[in-house]
Write an enzyme that holds these catalytic residues in place. Structure first.
Site, short mmCIF file in Angstrom:
data_model
loop_
_atom_site.label_atom_id
_atom_site.label_comp_id
_atom_site.label_asym_id
_atom_site.label_seq_id
_atom_site.Cartn_x
_atom_site.Cartn_y
_atom_site.Cartn_z
N GLY A 9 38.29 28.69 38.67
CA GLY A 9 37.74 30.03 38.76
C GLY A 9 38.68 31.02 38.11
O GLY A 9 39.34 30.71 37.12
N CYS A 10 38.78 32.19 38.69
CA CYS A 10 39.63 33.25 38.15
C CYS A 10 41.09 32.84 38.14
O CYS A 10 41.61 32.37 39.16
CB CYS A 10 39.45 34.51 38.98
SG CYS A 10 40.53 35.85 38.49
N PHE A 11 41.76 33.01 37.00
CA PHE A 11 43.15 32.59 36.92
C PHE A 11 44.08 33.43 37.76
O PHE A 11 45.18 33.01 38.09
CB PHE A 11 43.65 32.42 35.50
CG PHE A 11 43.46 33.56 34.53
CD1 PHE A 11 43.35 34.88 34.93
CD2 PHE A 11 43.41 33.28 33.18
CE1 PHE A 11 43.21 35.90 34.01
CE2 PHE A 11 43.27 34.29 32.24
CZ PHE A 11 43.16 35.61 32.66
N TYR A 154 39.58 43.25 44.66
CA TYR A 154 39.43 41.83 44.30
C TYR A 154 40.57 41.02 44.91
O TYR A 154 40.35 39.93 45.45
CB TYR A 154 39.40 41.65 42.77
CG TYR A 154 39.11 40.22 42.36
CD1 TYR A 154 37.81 39.78 42.19
CD2 TYR A 154 40.15 39.31 42.15
CE1 TYR A 154 37.54 38.47 41.82
CE2 TYR A 154 39.88 38.00 41.78
CZ TYR A 154 38.58 37.59 41.61
OH TYR A 154 38.31 36.29 41.26
#
Length: 175
Positions: A9-11, A154
């Site tokens: 997913g998001c690094f 986030y």
């Protein structure tokens, strides 16, 4: 020192997790798995490069084993969702392991088989296991993103729970 590249997913999330593990010397966010040379974040996010957001983990195998790294990897993302992690959707957010040694490949396939055999997840694991061909470092603003932006929503809602999870379940592996 050895290197392995993880897509989960998001690094920003994956970087925050592995930066805290004893024996991990460096974690670099970047891109791999696609066809475009020297991709930019915007292109990768649009899903037009074929690359995944990844982290290159440089680790001391005398301190942390590949098996421990793989366990943490699988514990901190959902390896059963194809091209998706939570609200991040697209091939750039796929679950993938890009190995640099045969030992890593064998450990990864063995770990996946063990997780499947023991029905650890409610759905089949879709994690790709591929050799690393090339790694492109992400733009500098992505390095240490969580550490530098902990007050961002986030970070608070997506990354904080992953960091808390490793603190709870992997406290013996933390720096």
């Amino acid at each position: 020192m050895e290197q392995i590249v993880f897509a989960a997913g998001c690094f920003w999330c994956t970087e925050a997790v592995f930066q805290r593990i004893e024996g991990v010397e460096e974690v670099l966010p970047g891109y791999t798995g696609g066809t475009i040379k020297n991709p930019a974040y915007r292109e990768v996010c649009m899903g037009v490069t074929g690359h995944a957001e990844v982290v290159q983990v440089t680790y001391n195998s005398a301190v942390i084993s590949i098996e421990d790294l793989l366990e943490i990897y699988f514990a901190t993302h959902d390896p059963t969702t194809l091209n998706r992690q939570a609200n991040d959707v697209g091939t750039q957010y796929r679950s993938a392991i890009f190995y640099t040694t045969e030992k890593q490949r064998l450990a990864a396939t063995k770990m996946i088989a063990l997780l499947e055999e023991n029905a650890i997840f409610d759905a089949p694991i879709v994690t790709e296991v591929k050799p690393l061909v090339v790694f492109y470092k992400a733009e500098i603003e992505h390095k240490d993103y969580y550490n530098n932006n902990k007050s961002q929503p986030y970070c608070q809602f997506i990354i904080d729970p992953k960091v808390k999870k490793i603190k709870k379940y992997y406290s013996d592996k933390l720096k």
